[in-house]
Design a protein around this motif. Sequence first.
Motif, mmCIF file in Angstrom:
data_model
loop_
_atom_site.group_PDB
_atom_site.id
_atom_site.type_symbol
_atom_site.label_atom_id
_atom_site.label_comp_id
_atom_site.label_asym_id
_atom_site.label_seq_id
_atom_site.Cartn_x
_atom_site.Cartn_y
_atom_site.Cartn_z
ATOM 1 N N UNK A 6 0.862 3.702 2.947
ATOM 2 C CA UNK A 6 0.230 2.569 2.253
ATOM 3 C C UNK A 6 -0.203 1.489 3.227
ATOM 4 N N UNK A 8 -1.695 -2.653 3.479
ATOM 5 C CA UNK A 8 -1.335 -3.884 2.766
ATOM 6 C C UNK A 8 -2.136 -4.059 1.488
ATOM 7 N N UNK A 9 -3.380 -3.567 1.449
ATOM 8 C CA UNK A 9 -4.204 -3.816 0.276
ATOM 9 C C UNK A 9 -4.490 -2.583 -0.570
ATOM 10 N N UNK A 10 -3.981 -1.430 -0.163
ATOM 11 C CA UNK A 10 -4.262 -0.234 -0.979
ATOM 12 C C UNK A 10 -3.375 0.918 -0.519
ATOM 13 N N UNK A 11 -3.081 1.850 -1.433
ATOM 14 C CA UNK A 11 -2.434 3.080 -0.996
ATOM 15 C C UNK A 11 -3.453 3.952 -0.264
ATOM 16 N N UNK A 39 14.614 4.145 10.125
ATOM 17 C CA UNK A 39 13.715 3.047 9.763
ATOM 18 C C UNK A 39 13.188 2.491 11.076
ATOM 19 N N UNK A 65 5.828 -0.433 9.508
ATOM 20 C CA UNK A 65 7.087 0.247 9.720
ATOM 21 C C UNK A 65 7.093 1.534 8.909
ATOM 22 N N UNK B 41 -3.310 -2.062 -6.427
ATOM 23 C CA UNK B 41 -3.451 -1.386 -5.140
ATOM 24 C C UNK B 41 -2.496 -1.956 -4.107
ATOM 25 N N UNK B 42 -2.163 -3.237 -4.242
ATOM 26 C CA UNK B 42 -1.275 -3.858 -3.267
ATOM 27 C C UNK B 42 0.193 -3.595 -3.588
ATOM 28 N N UNK B 44 2.075 -0.709 -4.024
ATOM 29 C CA UNK B 44 2.870 0.231 -3.236
ATOM 30 C C UNK B 44 3.378 -0.366 -1.925
ATOM 31 N N UNK B 45 2.548 -1.188 -1.284
ATOM 32 C CA UNK B 45 2.944 -1.793 -0.013
ATOM 33 C C UNK B 45 4.125 -2.717 -0.203
ATOM 34 N N UNK B 48 7.219 -0.743 -0.871
ATOM 35 C CA UNK B 48 7.765 -0.140 0.341
ATOM 36 C C UNK B 48 8.557 -1.168 1.130
ATOM 37 N N UNK B 49 8.017 -2.394 1.211
ATOM 38 C CA UNK B 49 8.713 -3.443 1.944
ATOM 39 C C UNK B 49 10.011 -3.814 1.239
ATOM 40 N N UNK B 52 12.579 -1.189 1.997
ATOM 41 C CA UNK B 52 13.076 -1.294 3.366
ATOM 42 C C UNK B 52 14.025 -2.472 3.497
ATOM 43 N N UNK B 148 -6.029 -9.813 2.190
ATOM 44 C CA UNK B 148 -4.793 -9.775 2.968
ATOM 45 C C UNK B 148 -4.851 -10.816 4.085
ATOM 46 N N UNK B 152 -2.131 -13.537 5.194
ATOM 47 C CA UNK B 152 -1.557 -13.497 6.538
ATOM 48 C C UNK B 152 -1.576 -14.895 7.152
ATOM 49 N N UNK B 238 10.163 -6.887 9.934
ATOM 50 C CA UNK B 238 9.892 -6.704 8.504
ATOM 51 C C UNK B 238 9.910 -8.022 7.735
ATOM 52 N N UNK B 241 6.685 -9.828 7.269
ATOM 53 C CA UNK B 241 5.813 -9.042 6.391
ATOM 54 C C UNK B 241 6.259 -9.163 4.954
ATOM 55 N N UNK B 244 5.013 -12.356 3.771
ATOM 56 C CA UNK B 244 3.571 -12.243 3.588
ATOM 57 C C UNK B 244 3.228 -11.479 2.317
ATOM 58 N N UNK B 248 1.126 -12.818 -0.797
ATOM 59 C CA UNK B 248 -0.059 -12.093 -1.259
ATOM 60 C C UNK B 248 0.059 -11.798 -2.755
#
Lengths: 98, 310
Positions: A6, A8-11, A39, A65, B41-42, B44-45, B48-49, B52, B148, B152, B238, B241, B244, B248
């Motif tokens: 992924x 930041x703005x899309x998968x 990780x 990451x 769309x944003x 999944x990111x 994920x963060x 983590x 983004x 940022x 991390x 981010x 961030x 966002x």
Amino acid sequence: MSVNLVAADRPVWSGEAKAAVIPAESGAMGILLNHEPVLTVIKKGEIRLTPVEGGELRFNVDDGFAAFDANKLTIAVERCTATEEKALHSGAEAAAAE
Amino acid sequence: MASQLAFKSRIESTQSLAKIFNAQEMIASSHIAKARNVALAAKPYSDAIDDAMMSLVAHTKISHPIFEKKEKENNPRVAVMAITADRGMAGAYTSSIIRETEGLLSRLDGEGKIPELYVFGRRGVSYFKYRNRDIEGTWEGNSDHPGVEIAEQISQTLLDAYMKPASKGGVSELYIVFTEFVNMVVQKVRILRMLPVQLVDHSEDSDDVNSVGPAVADSGVPPLYTFEPSAEEVLDAILPRYVQSRIHECLLTAAASETASRQNAMHTATDNANDLIDQLTRKLNASRQASITQELTEIIGSADALNKEE
């Protein structure tokens, strides 16, 4: 293993892969099935994925990451662009998804 | 009663206004779908963060400035970030953000803190500038589709302010005032304390406005990660981010709310304009009828007068 890439703005890409090479902080890191949970920080570089259906996908990524556990690889990066033929590939996939 | 000409010209101008409102409404509703897609769309990111972060928290005894830092230092300076719109025509969107922000500022003042103001969006900036308020930082442009890059920039600026020691003008807390998108009709202004990050269990108090941060999973055994190069460095990489992606997220939900409230406002405006056109048309008809009646009366009256003379 299942891979989820992924930005930041899309998968960007998700699917089953046999192997992955990611640009970890201390050098390229290869990940195969049943790798230990890890990780890691990703620096600017190239990600190479080998999907189960064959071929190879390459992505240029920047800052992020990757987390791997239970045969699931999650790669989160700030910026990502596909290089070469998988530009076509992911385009077709995106179209299929819509 | 006003002349027919006056009514006609008022009807015409109202009609062209109605057209404008209607077009604005349609533009807004087409933007909503886009805003929703961008937010999806944003997702999944940020998921994920979050994941983590969760595993980092489960594994390491974290003592990073982002979690507690400066409360011990008794630094009275706090940062307040207001997310407003770039353009008007969005009903009460910007004014309710400003009202909440003013409330928060005076509350912080009352607690003996020194708030520093950061503003996103042209409307908010011009409001505070007009009142000669001190603004630490502003961002303008793209409030209805924030990218983004702007997230940022904002998180960079705010984190810098937060990480600076108090003696150099650093802040000890960061509040964000933004509008949450509940659904098409309901948007809620929320005040979020972004920094320091509080790690709370979502199952306990998910409604708490202060609860940001991933839930600490106490059930189940978390996977034993190896950290590359080290847990501290991964954390360092991390956390910014994480902040961030939260910012966002706030920007995106604010953008969706802005578009939705613009659509609502324009819908109401179109309805009002149409009502006004109806009323004016009725008045125009009445006045035309009145003038016809008057003419007829005059003709009949004069004809009668002529007949009598003969």
